[in-house]
Design a protein around this motif. Structure first.
Motif, PDB file in Angstrom:
ATOM      1  N   MET A   1       0.821  -1.199   0.000  1.00  0.00           N
ATOM      2  CA  MET A   1       0.000   0.000   0.000  1.00  0.00           C
ATOM      3  C   MET A   1       0.865   1.263   0.000  1.00  0.00           C
ATOM      4  O   MET A   1       0.505   2.253  -0.604  1.00  0.00           O
ATOM      5  CB  MET A   1      -0.927  -0.040   1.219  1.00  0.00           C
ATOM      6  CG  MET A   1      -1.863   1.122   1.284  1.00  0.00           C
ATOM      7  SD  MET A   1      -2.998   1.086  -0.108  1.00  0.00           S
ATOM      8  CE  MET A   1      -4.016   2.457   0.255  1.00  0.00           C
ATOM      9  N   VAL A   2       2.012   1.212   0.678  1.00  0.00           N
ATOM     10  CA  VAL A   2       2.891   2.372   0.756  1.00  0.00           C
ATOM     11  C   VAL A   2       3.253   2.856  -0.640  1.00  0.00           C
ATOM     12  O   VAL A   2       3.304   4.052  -0.900  1.00  0.00           O
ATOM     13  CB  VAL A   2       4.168   2.030   1.562  1.00  0.00           C
ATOM     14  CG1 VAL A   2       5.216   3.112   1.440  1.00  0.00           C
ATOM     15  CG2 VAL A   2       3.820   1.785   3.006  1.00  0.00           C
ATOM     16  N   PHE A   3       3.451   1.930  -1.545  1.00  0.00           N
ATOM     17  CA  PHE A   3       3.856   2.255  -2.898  1.00  0.00           C
ATOM     18  C   PHE A   3       2.821   3.137  -3.605  1.00  0.00           C
ATOM     19  O   PHE A   3       3.167   4.077  -4.314  1.00  0.00           O
ATOM     20  CB  PHE A   3       4.058   0.950  -3.686  1.00  0.00           C
ATOM     21  CG  PHE A   3       4.487   1.157  -5.110  1.00  0.00           C
ATOM     22  CD1 PHE A   3       5.830   1.278  -5.416  1.00  0.00           C
ATOM     23  CD2 PHE A   3       3.566   1.230  -6.131  1.00  0.00           C
ATOM     24  CE1 PHE A   3       6.248   1.466  -6.727  1.00  0.00           C
ATOM     25  CE2 PHE A   3       3.972   1.415  -7.447  1.00  0.00           C
ATOM     26  CZ  PHE A   3       5.317   1.538  -7.739  1.00  0.00           C
ATOM     27  N   TRP A   4       1.528   2.835  -3.438  1.00  0.00           N
ATOM     28  CA  TRP A   4       0.469   3.493  -4.199  1.00  0.00           C
ATOM     29  C   TRP A   4      -0.005   4.818  -3.632  1.00  0.00           C
ATOM     30  O   TRP A   4      -0.534   5.654  -4.371  1.00  0.00           O
ATOM     31  CB  TRP A   4      -0.720   2.542  -4.344  1.00  0.00           C
ATOM     32  CG  TRP A   4      -0.394   1.426  -5.271  1.00  0.00           C
ATOM     33  CD1 TRP A   4      -0.102   0.134  -4.935  1.00  0.00           C
ATOM     34  CD2 TRP A   4      -0.277   1.500  -6.686  1.00  0.00           C
ATOM     35  NE1 TRP A   4       0.189  -0.597  -6.061  1.00  0.00           N
ATOM     36  CE2 TRP A   4       0.081   0.224  -7.156  1.00  0.00           C
ATOM     37  CE3 TRP A   4      -0.439   2.527  -7.609  1.00  0.00           C
ATOM     38  CZ2 TRP A   4       0.273  -0.052  -8.495  1.00  0.00           C
ATOM     39  CZ3 TRP A   4      -0.247   2.251  -8.950  1.00  0.00           C
ATOM     40  CH2 TRP A   4       0.107   0.972  -9.378  1.00  0.00           C
ATOM     41  N   VAL A   5       0.131   5.051  -2.346  1.00  0.00           N
ATOM     42  CA  VAL A   5      -0.432   6.259  -1.728  1.00  0.00           C
ATOM     43  C   VAL A   5       0.106   7.550  -2.353  1.00  0.00           C
ATOM     44  O   VAL A   5      -0.675   8.439  -2.687  1.00  0.00           O
ATOM     45  CB  VAL A   5      -0.262   6.223  -0.197  1.00  0.00           C
ATOM     46  CG1 VAL A   5      -0.669   7.541   0.441  1.00  0.00           C
ATOM     47  CG2 VAL A   5      -1.081   5.082   0.389  1.00  0.00           C
ATOM     48  N   PRO A   6       1.416   7.708  -2.548  1.00  0.00           N
ATOM     49  CA  PRO A   6       1.891   8.943  -3.183  1.00  0.00           C
ATOM     50  C   PRO A   6       1.364   9.134  -4.608  1.00  0.00           C
ATOM     51  O   PRO A   6       1.010  10.253  -5.005  1.00  0.00           O
ATOM     52  CB  PRO A   6       3.412   8.788  -3.199  1.00  0.00           C
ATOM     53  CG  PRO A   6       3.721   7.733  -2.210  1.00  0.00           C
ATOM     54  CD  PRO A   6       2.522   6.834  -2.155  1.00  0.00           C
ATOM     55  N   ILE A   7       1.273   8.049  -5.355  1.00  0.00           N
ATOM     56  CA  ILE A   7       0.769   8.119  -6.729  1.00  0.00           C
ATOM     57  C   ILE A   7      -0.709   8.504  -6.724  1.00  0.00           C
ATOM     58  O   ILE A   7      -1.140   9.395  -7.473  1.00  0.00           O
ATOM     59  CB  ILE A   7       0.996   6.778  -7.460  1.00  0.00           C
ATOM     60  CG1 ILE A   7       2.498   6.494  -7.587  1.00  0.00           C
ATOM     61  CG2 ILE A   7       0.304   6.772  -8.820  1.00  0.00           C
ATOM     62  CD1 ILE A   7       2.836   5.088  -8.015  1.00  0.00           C
ATOM     63  N   LEU A   8      -1.493   7.860  -5.867  1.00  0.00           N
ATOM     64  CA  LEU A   8      -2.921   8.157  -5.778  1.00  0.00           C
ATOM     65  C   LEU A   8      -3.168   9.578  -5.298  1.00  0.00           C
ATOM     66  O   LEU A   8      -4.096  10.240  -5.760  1.00  0.00           O
ATOM     67  CB  LEU A   8      -3.620   7.144  -4.865  1.00  0.00           C
ATOM     68  CG  LEU A   8      -3.673   5.715  -5.389  1.00  0.00           C
ATOM     69  CD1 LEU A   8      -4.237   4.778  -4.322  1.00  0.00           C
ATOM     70  CD2 LEU A   8      -4.487   5.636  -6.667  1.00  0.00           C
ATOM     71  N   SER A   9      -2.336  10.058  -4.378  1.00  0.00           N
ATOM     72  CA  SER A   9      -2.536  11.417  -3.867  1.00  0.00           C
ATOM     73  C   SER A   9      -2.287  12.451  -4.963  1.00  0.00           C
ATOM     74  O   SER A   9      -3.008  13.445  -5.063  1.00  0.00           O
ATOM     75  CB  SER A   9      -1.656  11.683  -2.647  1.00  0.00           C
ATOM     76  OG  SER A   9      -0.310  11.832  -3.003  1.00  0.00           O
ATOM     77  N   TRP A  10      -1.300  12.208  -5.806  1.00  0.00           N
ATOM     78  CA  TRP A  10      -1.052  13.135  -6.911  1.00  0.00           C
ATOM     79  C   TRP A  10      -2.153  13.047  -7.963  1.00  0.00           C
ATOM     80  O   TRP A  10      -2.571  14.061  -8.527  1.00  0.00           O
ATOM     81  CB  TRP A  10       0.340  12.905  -7.515  1.00  0.00           C
ATOM     82  CG  TRP A  10       1.288  13.893  -6.928  1.00  0.00           C
ATOM     83  CD1 TRP A  10       2.046  13.737  -5.813  1.00  0.00           C
ATOM     84  CD2 TRP A  10       1.519  15.219  -7.394  1.00  0.00           C
ATOM     85  NE1 TRP A  10       2.748  14.882  -5.555  1.00  0.00           N
ATOM     86  CE2 TRP A  10       2.447  15.806  -6.510  1.00  0.00           C
ATOM     87  CE3 TRP A  10       1.050  15.953  -8.462  1.00  0.00           C
ATOM     88  CZ2 TRP A  10       2.900  17.107  -6.670  1.00  0.00           C
ATOM     89  CZ3 TRP A  10       1.509  17.256  -8.631  1.00  0.00           C
ATOM     90  CH2 TRP A  10       2.419  17.814  -7.741  1.00  0.00           C
ATOM     91  N   GLY A  11      -2.644  11.846  -8.221  1.00  0.00           N
ATOM     92  CA  GLY A  11      -3.774  11.695  -9.142  1.00  0.00           C
ATOM     93  C   GLY A  11      -4.997  12.439  -8.623  1.00  0.00           C
ATOM     94  O   GLY A  11      -5.692  13.129  -9.385  1.00  0.00           O
ATOM     95  N   ALA A  12      -5.252  12.329  -7.322  1.00  0.00           N
ATOM     96  CA  ALA A  12      -6.388  13.032  -6.711  1.00  0.00           C
ATOM     97  C   ALA A  12      -6.197  14.544  -6.787  1.00  0.00           C
ATOM     98  O   ALA A  12      -7.150  15.288  -7.033  1.00  0.00           O
ATOM     99  CB  ALA A  12      -6.562  12.580  -5.268  1.00  0.00           C
ATOM    100  N   ALA A  13      -4.972  15.019  -6.595  1.00  0.00           N
ATOM    101  CA  ALA A  13      -4.701  16.461  -6.669  1.00  0.00           C
ATOM    102  C   ALA A  13      -4.970  16.989  -8.071  1.00  0.00           C
ATOM    103  O   ALA A  13      -5.568  18.067  -8.238  1.00  0.00           O
ATOM    104  CB  ALA A  13      -3.256  16.748  -6.261  1.00  0.00           C
ATOM    105  N   LEU A  14      -4.534  16.253  -9.075  1.00  0.00           N
ATOM    106  CA  LEU A  14      -4.757  16.682 -10.464  1.00  0.00           C
ATOM    107  C   LEU A  14      -6.246  16.668 -10.809  1.00  0.00           C
ATOM    108  O   LEU A  14      -6.754  17.609 -11.449  1.00  0.00           O
ATOM    109  CB  LEU A  14      -3.966  15.799 -11.425  1.00  0.00           C
ATOM    110  CG  LEU A  14      -2.442  15.922 -11.316  1.00  0.00           C
ATOM    111  CD1 LEU A  14      -1.752  14.831 -12.136  1.00  0.00           C
ATOM    112  CD2 LEU A  14      -1.974  17.300 -11.743  1.00  0.00           C
TER     113      LEU A  14
END
Length: 165
Positions: A1-14
């Motif tokens: 899960m640690v791997f995906w959180v930063p990617i998902l957070s940037w996707g959500a920001a965009l």
């Protein structure tokens, strides 16, 4: 899960930036897009990721340390409460459209996340630590997040004293 959180957070920001900018009446100047992206970055990569990191370091120190490739340490509580403060400031900065407040969030993020990125790079160079919480997407977002905020704030410097909507 640690791997995906930063990617998902940037996707959500965009996605947040896109949807909130499209809600504004036309024309939509560049400053509006920059302001909305800054808000999205404050909310997701800074705010919610900061709160997520706080929860991890405070409530789940063993798992957090393992994901970074470190031994558990009493200093994780201090890192956790620092993340808590940064996360809360990011959430507030997302909805409080003060250019100065967001600038403060960006500076604190640059110091903390930028410093963490340097720490990750040192660990990679010295120990070969390629754990997902050290060398994965978190490394890149620790550099990208404050840099993007600082650039967006520079782009909105002249319009930052008024609401771009």
């Amino acid at each position: 899960m640690v791997f995906w959180v930063p990617i998902l957070s940037w996707g959500a920001a965009l996605l947040f930036a896109l949807l909130t900018a499209l809600k504004a009446p036309a024309p939509r100047p560049a400053a509006l897009w920059a302001e909305r992206l800054a808000a999205g970055i404050c909310l997701f990569p800074v705010g919610l990721m900061g709160l997520w990191a706080a929860l991890g370091h405070i409530a789940f120190p063993v798992q957090s340390a393992q994901s970074i490739g470190w031994a558990t340490s009493p200093f994780q509580f201090e890192v956790g409460v620092a993340n808590l403060g940064i996360g809360l400031a990011g959430v507030i900065g997302a909805f409080y459209r003060s250019w100065g407040f967001r600038a403060a969030v960006a500076v604190v993020s640059a110091g903390f996340l930028g410093g963490a990125a340097v720490g990750h790079l040192v660990q990679i160079a010295k120990t070969g630590n390629l754990a997902s919480g050290n060398a994965g997407p978190i490394l890149y977002t620790d550099m990208l997040t404050p840099l993007a905020l600082l650039v967006l704030l520079a782009l909105t410097w002249t319009s930052g004293r008024r609401d771009p909507t």
